[in-house]
Write an enzyme that holds these catalytic residues in place. Structure first.
Site, mmCIF file in Angstrom:
data_model
loop_
_atom_site.group_PDB
_atom_site.id
_atom_site.type_symbol
_atom_site.label_atom_id
_atom_site.label_comp_id
_atom_site.label_asym_id
_atom_site.label_seq_id
_atom_site.Cartn_x
_atom_site.Cartn_y
_atom_site.Cartn_z
ATOM 1 N N HIS A 102 0.869 -1.196 0.000
ATOM 2 C CA HIS A 102 0.000 0.000 0.000
ATOM 3 C C HIS A 102 0.901 1.241 0.000
ATOM 4 O O HIS A 102 0.944 1.994 0.977
ATOM 5 C CB HIS A 102 -0.904 -0.033 1.236
ATOM 6 C CG HIS A 102 -2.064 0.917 1.182
ATOM 7 N ND1 HIS A 102 -2.396 1.665 0.062
ATOM 8 C CD2 HIS A 102 -2.990 1.247 2.131
ATOM 9 C CE1 HIS A 102 -3.462 2.396 0.319
ATOM 10 N NE2 HIS A 102 -3.838 2.168 1.560
ATOM 11 N N ASP A 156 -2.323 -1.734 12.385
ATOM 12 C CA ASP A 156 -3.338 -1.790 11.331
ATOM 13 C C ASP A 156 -4.344 -2.862 11.756
ATOM 14 O O ASP A 156 -4.105 -3.624 12.704
ATOM 15 C CB ASP A 156 -2.668 -2.134 9.984
ATOM 16 C CG ASP A 156 -3.628 -2.067 8.800
ATOM 17 O OD1 ASP A 156 -4.736 -1.496 8.955
ATOM 18 O OD2 ASP A 156 -3.283 -2.600 7.726
ATOM 19 N N ARG A 158 -3.098 11.844 2.804
ATOM 20 C CA ARG A 158 -3.307 11.030 1.606
ATOM 21 C C ARG A 158 -3.572 11.955 0.417
ATOM 22 O O ARG A 158 -3.063 11.757 -0.684
ATOM 23 C CB ARG A 158 -4.507 10.077 1.796
ATOM 24 C CG ARG A 158 -4.303 8.977 2.829
ATOM 25 C CD ARG A 158 -3.242 7.974 2.394
ATOM 26 N NE ARG A 158 -3.549 7.347 1.128
ATOM 27 C CZ ARG A 158 -4.368 6.303 0.957
ATOM 28 N NH1 ARG A 158 -4.955 5.746 2.003
ATOM 29 N NH2 ARG A 158 -4.594 5.786 -0.256
#
Ligand code: CP
Ligand code: NVA
Length: 303
Positions: free
Chosen positions: A132, A223, A290
C-alpha cells in the site's frame, strides 16, 4: 507504459524521486491552503478501478484531481466488464485510450503488474494484497511534519505483517530509518520482501515482543487484524490479542512517540480508544495527507 511513470511500489522508485514526490505534495498542500492552487491536471483524467472497498483512497484521489482541475472516473470490478471476465490486459489497453493515469485497488498484486505491463499510461498502486505505497508516502509526510526528517529515526510496527507493513519495509530501505516489527510467528511479513529490503541496506529488527519493538521508538503503527480478503478473522483476532496498541504499550514507547493507523480502525481490537483518540495520535493528519501526498504522486507520474 509508454509515457510517464508508474507508482507501483516504494522499493521500485529511487529515493530522490520519493523525496521529490513528498516535496511536491507539501508544496501543493500549501497552495491548497493558501488558495493559490494551479490547475496542474487540467484536461487530465484519472480512472480508478476498485476491486475492494475504500473511503480514503477513493475520496482523496477524486478530491485531489478535482482540486488540480482534473477529472476522475471510478469503476469497480463488479459494475465493469472485468467482473464478467474481460482480461486485465485488454482493460489496460482500452483505458489507456481514455485516461491519462490509471489507479487500481486489487486483491491480487499480479493484476497490478499486468495492468502496468499493458497500459500505455502511468499506473498507481492504490493497495494490493501485498502493499500500500500511497499510504506510506502520506505517513512519512505526516511524520516529518510533526517530527522532522525520518532518516535515522525509529519506526515500530505492531500487529499483522500485512500489505501496509510491507510498504513500510520498502520505505525503510529508501528513507533510512530503523524499522522494528513485532508480529505473531504465523503472521510475519514476507521473507522475500524483508530479505530484499535488507539487501538494499534497510535496518530492520524483528522483535520478540511488542514492548521490545516500541522501546525508544519515534512512531508506533498498527493496522487492522483482519485485512480485506482475509477469511480467518476469528483465528487472527485470537493470535493478535497480545499485540493490541493500548496505554501500556504507548507508555513503553514513551511520551514523545507518535501513533499512526492507516484506517479504517477496529477500535478495541488492534488499538484502544484511549490511544487512537489520545495526544500521541496523528491519525487525522495522516488521513488528510493522503490527499496531499497523492497529488505529488500524480504530478510525478505525468512528468
Ligand atoms: N487507508 C486506506 O487506504 O483507507 P481506505 O481503505 O478507506 O481507502
Ligand atoms: N491492511 C488493510 C489496509 C486497509 C487500508 C487491508 O488491506 O484491508
Amino acid at each position: 507504459m509508454i509515457g510517464g511513470r508508474d507508482f507501483l511500489d516504494i522499493d521500485q522508485i529511487p529515493t530522490a524521486d520519493l523525496r521529490a514526490i513528498l516535496e511536491r505534495g507539501g508544496a501543493l498542500k500549501e497552495d491548497q491552503i493558501n488558495g493559490s492552487a494551479q490547475p496542474l491536471m487540467a484536461g487530465r483524467t484519472l480512472v480508478m478501478i476498485f476491486e475492494k472497498p475504500s473511503t480514503r483512497t477513493r475520496v482523496s484521489f477524486q478530491v485531489g484531481m478535482q482540486q488540480l482541475g482534473g477529472m476522475v472516473v471510478v469503476m469497480s470490478e463488479t459494475d465493469s466488464q472485468l467482473g464478467r471476465g474481460e482480461t486485465v490486459a485488454d482493460t489496460a489497453r482500452v483505458l489507456s485510450r481514455y485516461a491519462d493515469i490509471i489507479m487500481i485497488r486489487t486483491d491480487n498484486h499480479q493484476k497490478l503488474l499486468e495492468l502496468s505491463e499493458y497500459a500505455t499510461v502511468p499506473v498507481i498502486n492504490g493497495l494490493t494484497d501485498s502493499s500500500h505505497p500511497c499510504q506510506i508516502m502520506a505517513d512519512i509526510m505526516t511524520f516529518e511534519e510533526h517530527k522532522g526528517s525520518i532518516a535515522g529515526r525509529t519506526v515500530s510496527w505492531v500487529g499483522d505483517g500485512n500489505n501496509v507493513s510491507h510498504s513500510w519495509i520498502h520505505a525503510a530501505a529508501k528513507f533510512g530509518f530503523t524499522l522494528k516489527l513485532a508480529c505473531p510467528a504465523s503472521l510475519q511479513p514476507s521473507d522475500t520482501i524483508l530479505a530484499a529490503a535488507r539487501a538494499e541496506g534497510a535496518d530492520i529488527v524483528i522483535a520478540d515482543t511488542p514492548e521490545e519493538a516500541v522501546a525508544g521508538t519515534d512512531l508506533v503503527i498498527t493496522d487492522t487484524w483482519v485485512s480485506m480478503g482475509d477469511k480467518d478473522g476469528d483465528r487472527r483476532r485470537q493470535i493478535l490479542l497480545p499485540f493490541q496498541v493500548n496505554d501500556e504499550l504507548m507508555a513503553a514507547a514513551g511520551p514523545d512517540a507518535l501513533f499512526m493507523h492507516c484506517l479504517p480502525a477496529h477500535r478495541g481490537d488492534e488499538v484502544t480508544d484511549s490511544v487512537i483518540d489520545g495526544p500521541q495520535s496523528v491519525i487525522w493528519d495522516e488521513a488528510e495527507n493522503r490527499l496531499h501526498a497523492q497529488k505529488g504522486i500524480l504530478a510525478w507520474c505525468l512528468e
